[in-house]
Design a protein around this motif. Sequence first.
Motif, short mmCIF file in Angstrom:
data_model
loop_
_atom_site.label_atom_id
_atom_site.label_comp_id
_atom_site.label_asym_id
_atom_site.label_seq_id
_atom_site.Cartn_x
_atom_site.Cartn_y
_atom_site.Cartn_z
N ARG B 76 0.85 -1.19 0.00
CA ARG B 76 0.00 0.00 0.00
C ARG B 76 0.89 1.24 0.00
O ARG B 76 2.09 1.16 0.29
N GLU B 87 -1.86 7.75 -5.45
CA GLU B 87 -3.10 7.28 -6.10
C GLU B 87 -2.70 6.69 -7.44
O GLU B 87 -1.92 7.29 -8.17
N THR B 89 -3.78 4.58 -11.13
CA THR B 89 -4.70 3.96 -12.09
C THR B 89 -3.90 2.99 -12.95
O THR B 89 -2.88 3.36 -13.51
N VAL B 101 -7.83 -6.37 -4.48
CA VAL B 101 -8.05 -5.20 -3.63
C VAL B 101 -8.96 -5.59 -2.47
O VAL B 101 -9.55 -6.68 -2.48
N TYR B 135 -8.42 0.38 -13.65
CA TYR B 135 -8.92 0.45 -12.27
C TYR B 135 -8.13 1.50 -11.52
O TYR B 135 -6.90 1.57 -11.65
N THR B 136 -8.83 2.33 -10.73
CA THR B 136 -8.17 3.38 -9.95
C THR B 136 -8.16 3.01 -8.47
O THR B 136 -9.20 2.68 -7.91
N LEU B 137 -6.97 3.08 -7.88
CA LEU B 137 -6.79 2.76 -6.46
C LEU B 137 -6.55 4.03 -5.66
O LEU B 137 -5.62 4.80 -5.95
N THR B 141 -4.50 1.89 0.00
CA THR B 141 -5.33 0.70 -0.24
C THR B 141 -4.42 -0.49 -0.54
O THR B 141 -3.61 -0.42 -1.47
N HIS B 143 -3.05 -3.70 -2.19
CA HIS B 143 -3.28 -4.29 -3.52
C HIS B 143 -2.09 -5.13 -3.96
O HIS B 143 -0.96 -4.91 -3.51
#
Lengths: 181, 181
Positions: B76, B87, B89, B101, B135-137, B141, B143
């Motif tokens: 993360r 952030e 994507t 996720v 996909y946007t994180l 978060t 992953h």
Amino acid sequence: MLTSRQIAEARQRALEFYEKAHIVLTDEEKANIEVADFGLDDLEHSGLELVVYVNTDRVCAKEMVLFPHQTCPEHRHPDINGKPGKEETFRCRWGKVYLYVPGEATAHPKAKPPEGHETYYTVWHEVELNPGQQYTLLPDTLHWFQAGPEGAVISEFSTTSMDEFDIFTDPDINRIPQIVE
Amino acid sequence: MLTSRQIAEARQRALEFYEKAHIVLTDEEKANIEVADFGLDDLEHSGLELVVYVNTDRVCAKEMVLFPHQTCPEHRHPDINGKPGKEETFRCRWGKVYLYVPGEATAHPKAKPPEGHETYYTVWHEVELNPGQQYTLLPDTLHWFQAGPEGAVISEFSTTSMDEFDIFTDPDINRIPQIVE
Ligand SMILES: [Zn+2]
Ligand SMILES: [Zn+2]
């Protein structure tokens, strides 16, 4: 103003360029390609076709198409409410693009501004971008760009896009599209 | 630790994937493809190959390669000095990637963590990304992701990358590469 028919035709034509560049788009992205004529009603010469992949409050990424010799008019991204303006990196994926930025004017520039609009093109330092080449623009830097004779596909990696705040040199320009049915 | 020979081989192999995806790189980018084994010394299973296009103090863009079934281990991007963390994507350009996720665990996940490291894979909500899908994180978060049987090429659009601050679930991981000659 663009008619919905002009938009449909430009989308179809843009798809051919994405295909040449082997850029894979979803059906939804294909159906929603943004067509910008900057309110100048001369898309062939002044315009841009694009897919916005992501635009959050921190990051934006787009895939842009320029038709042969099509020009994105001169503009800058000012600071907004004391926050630094948009920072942009252009990476050429296919074709060729001539990017103009402040600095020593290039003696024999390869691009020519759209006829009748020459006064609104004031920065003349030329950067030629071929596939795999890129250039990063700091906020509030005047810039414009034009595709070479084959057109171009360009990735843009940037901070948030807020097109409504962009300042164009040409006072007739309106970035937010007006569509007539 | 990677030997310079292992790095050269992984770069050569990564180039084949960039070519399959029709990603154009400069010679300098090709010569400097980053090969990350996360200090686990098992590049075939735990690793990532990447080209960083741009990484300023606001924006980062990368083109990543995962070999078939290769895994980027769970991690993360925490907040740093009170500023929101990275952030990201992910946009799949070629091949297939399984991204995991937080959220409801997928009953029959398609990916399997590298053997012996299963305990360090704790989020199991599967997102399958095929070319054109993304996909946007949000920051912080957990992953991890693994390529399908053909491998994958994935664009990452993000805020600044500061790999040294990434927090991996596996305490043995060291993101900053150690190279032996
Ligand atoms: Zn701009
Ligand atoms: Zn990450």
